[in-house]
Structures are given as C-alpha cells and as structure tokens.
Design an enzyme around this catalytic site. Structure first.
Site, PDB file in Angstrom:
ATOM      1  N   ALA A 156     -11.743   4.233 -42.540  1.00 10.80           N
ATOM      2  CA  ALA A 156     -11.306   2.527 -42.021  1.00 10.80           C
ATOM      3  C   ALA A 156     -11.433   2.468 -40.490  1.00 10.80           C
ATOM      4  O   ALA A 156     -12.870   2.260 -40.686  1.00 10.80           O
ATOM      5  CB  ALA A 156      -9.373   2.624 -42.085  1.00 10.80           C
ATOM      6  N   CYS A 157     -10.915   1.361 -40.550  1.00 12.63           N
ATOM      7  CA  CYS A 157     -11.219   0.704 -39.114  1.00 12.63           C
ATOM      8  C   CYS A 157     -11.949   1.132 -38.086  1.00 12.63           C
ATOM      9  O   CYS A 157     -13.109   0.691 -36.908  1.00 12.63           O
ATOM     10  CB  CYS A 157      -9.881  -0.328 -38.653  1.00 12.63           C
ATOM     11  SG  CYS A 157      -9.324  -1.468 -40.115  1.00 12.63           S
ATOM     12  N   HIS A 158     -11.198   1.980 -37.423  1.00 15.71           N
ATOM     13  CA  HIS A 158     -11.927   2.807 -36.199  1.00 15.71           C
ATOM     14  C   HIS A 158     -13.384   3.353 -36.542  1.00 15.71           C
ATOM     15  O   HIS A 158     -14.247   3.999 -35.621  1.00 15.71           O
ATOM     16  CB  HIS A 158     -11.449   4.136 -36.029  1.00 15.71           C
ATOM     17  CG  HIS A 158     -10.594   5.299 -36.872  1.00 15.71           C
ATOM     18  ND1 HIS A 158     -10.492   5.407 -37.521  1.00 15.71           N
ATOM     19  CD2 HIS A 158     -11.330   6.322 -36.596  1.00 15.71           C
ATOM     20  CE1 HIS A 158     -10.419   6.283 -38.842  1.00 15.71           C
ATOM     21  NE2 HIS A 158     -10.955   6.775 -37.425  1.00 15.71           N
TER      22      HIS A 158
END
Length: 389
Positions: A163-165
C-alpha cells in the site's frame, strides 16, 4: 581476505544514489468527482438507496478531489456484474483484470522514465516493482520485464500488498542497490488499480465508501543510479538517506484484508493525528545529521493519503501552506493512488520548480523530504538533495 575487501570496494559506487528520471501514467478513463456519485450508484444498481447516495455525495465533496482516473468502465462492470455487489465472491473476476492490466499501465510509466533517462533499456540492471494487487506467479515484475523487453539478466524484485508507503520504501531499496552495485541502474515502478476494492455501497461500511470516494488508479516509475554519466544522465535529486519507522502499537490505525470479494480496508478516525504526532520524530532522525531543525527550510514530497492527513501534518509541524501545496494539487487532480502517488508529487514538484524559475528542482531549496505513510503504521522518510536548474 585482502582480495575480498578489494573486490567489495570495487563493487560499490563512488557517489550517492540519484533519481535520474521520472514517469507517470493513468488509465484513459477520467471521472469528475462531481458526477461520480451518479455513476457509482447507477452501475452498482443502487439508485434506490437515495439517502445513502446523498451521504456519499457529501463524502465525495469533502475529499477535495476534483477528478480521478480509473481502469473500470461501465462496460467492464456490465460484463462482470459481481464486481458491483457489496460482498459477493468475485476474486477470480477481479484477479483476471489486474494480472493483465497492472503490468500494462506500469509499462506506460516505465517507458516515460526510460525515455527521459536517455539510455537503452538493455542497461537496466535491476527492476523493483510494487502493487497492492495482482498476486500471481510469475509475478507482475516478470510480465513488466517482458513487456519492456528488459534483458534476461535483470535482477527483479516484486513487492505485493504493502500500500501507500511503498513508493517511498522502494527508493530506500533502490538506494542500497545503486550504491552497492557499481554501474547499477534500477527501474523502480509502482502501479495501483482499484479493481480489487471496487464494490457496491453498504450503509454500515464507512471505510468502503470512503475508498470509493478517494482512491484513483495510476502508475509511477523512476530510474535510480549512482555516478551518472556526464552529458547523458541528468540527475533530478540525490537520495541522501532513507529510513523507516514503525509507530508503536499502531497496527490497527490503517490496513486491509484480502477476501473472496477483494480488498477491504480499515482505518481509525485518529489516523491523521497519529501520523502528525509521530512524524516529527522521523524528521528529526533524518534531518538532524544535516543540521536541519526547521521543517520549513526543506522542500516536501509527501504522500497525500487524504485531505485531513495533509491538514494535520501542516498544523502539527507549523508548515507554511506552500510546503504541502504540491501534495494537495496531486490529490485534487488524481485522488489517492496509494504507492504511486508520491512519484506524481515528486514529478509535479520538479516541473513546478522549473516553470516558476526556481534555482533548484526542490523549489529553490537544497534539502527536502519524501514521505510515505502506510499500514504498520509505517512512516518512510527519504532525504533528497535537489539539483540546480
């Protein structure tokens, strides 16, 4: 032993890793946020839920997103109606799409980065690729390498479900690869398509509705390498440092579960505050060795998870409004593209710096931070040094 030490020295690059090129891509299907609620409730056969539709419209307006790009179209959804249900088993239908489409969209971004880099594809030595979806064997890294025609000797690494990181985390990986393998040129690619998380509305599932209101599809790519060839390779940023910190006892702050009906996400309302309250410690760890202790003295390339996260960071760290303006702009124009988003922000910053006549690729400043936030709760901090314009 002396020969071994000499060999290890010979294997290492002389200078720091640099970001030599950036490319981005989106699907062709643009969705205006103002009309998305009508589209969403129509294609999911939910127009009878008018009160929920009004609630969703307010959610869409509150995101501050103006438009997004998505792979899914009304035609695709008619062909695969299970995707429009709330939780009907539909993983196979979703998987059939992403296994093919994630490498294709990634290829568009990668080709743009390689073109800017200016050297033959055959000189790419490493490929690092991430996507939250599309788990398969061989993986999306193999498919992308094949689509690009990369050499069979390319060293591949595929990272799923992070995901986002992960956009920031891959720069940490690429830095180590480039600096410890002389002559290495690392193609880093992030591609996210929301096919596994699209589903019909449900009154009791706020997290799912929030995802439908804010997520977008996109791919970002960079070429990373040390010791650039003079006159051929033109670094955009140096990667001075890269590190990760996990916030203690925060595993419930944000995350997801892969189920028979696709991805389901969860997050706490306190997520913006958790990120903002813990970010200062990561910045201190990253920037103190450079003598930087004022956060307004650096340029910012931050992952904009949502508007509330950006607001919380800005308020907690007392940042001037211009510091996160690039992140806000990208979020407004594309939504949250998870791991790929930070590459769009970085690309926008270097382009804006040039258009506005700044002296460096970092808005006229020398040092900057690239930040990613994701499940864990994980905070990725990458210290960048800008290049003269």
């Amino acid at each position: 032993m002396a020969n071994l030490h000499a060999l290890r020295r010979e294997q290492r690059a002389q200078g720091p890793a640099t970001i030599m090129a950036i490319g981005t891509a989106t699907p062709p299907n643009l969705y205006e946020q103002s009309t998305f609620p009508d589209f969403y409730f129509r294609v999911t056969n939910s127009d009878d839920k008018q009160e929920l539709k009004k609630k969703f419209r307010r959610m869409c307006e509150k995101t501050m997103v103006k438009k997004r790009y998505l792979h899914l179209t009304e035609e695709i959804l008619k062909e695969r109606p299970k995707l429009c249900s709330y939780k009907e088993a539909s993983f196979d239908d979703r998987q059939d799409i992403v296994v093919e489409e994630i490498p294709r969209l990634a290829k568009e971004a990668a080709e743009k980065a390689i073109k800017e880099w200016g050297r033959p594809k055959s000189e790419i030595t490493h490929l690092v690729f991430c996507s939250i979806s599309g788990i398969d064997m061989p993986g999306a890294d193999y498919r992308l390498a094949t689509l690009l025609g990369l050499p069979l000797t390319v060293n591949r690494l595929m990272i799923y479900s992070q995901a986002c990181h992960m956009g920031a985390a891959m720069l940490r990986i690429a830095k180590d690869l480039a600096e410890n393998n002389r002559g290495a040129r690392v193609l880093v690619v992030a591609c996210e398509i929301t096919v596994l998380s699209f589903r019909g509305p449900n009154e009791g599932d706020f997290e799912a509705l929030a995802g439908q209101a804010g997520f977008g599809d996109g791919a970002g790519a960079v070429v990373v390498g040390a010791d650039p060839l003079e006159g051929i390779e033109k670094p955009i940023y140096e990667i001075a440092a890269a590190m990760q910190e996990t916030v203690a006892e925060s595993q419930g702050a944000v995350g997801g579960h892969l189920r028979a009906f696709g991805w389901t996400f969860y997050f706490l309302n306190q997520l913006p505050a958790i990120i903002a309250d813990n970010l200062g410690r990561s910045l201190e760890r990253a920037l103190a060795p450079l003598g930087v202790r004022e956060w307004n003295d650096v340029f910012w390339v931050a992952h904009p998870g949502n508007w509330a996260i950006i607001d919380a960071i800005e308020a907690k760290l007392q940042l001037s409004p211009d510091k996160l303006s690039t992140a806000r702009h990208v979020f407004t124009e594309y939504g949250n593209m998870q791991s790929a988003t930070v590459y769009f922000v970085m690309d926008e910053l270097r382009k804006r710096s040039a258009v506005e006549g700044r002296s460096t690729t970092g808005d006229g400043l020398q040092w900057g931070v690239l930040l990613g936030f994701g499940p864990g709760l994980s905070i990725e901090t990458v210290v960048l040094r800008s290049m003269p314009l």
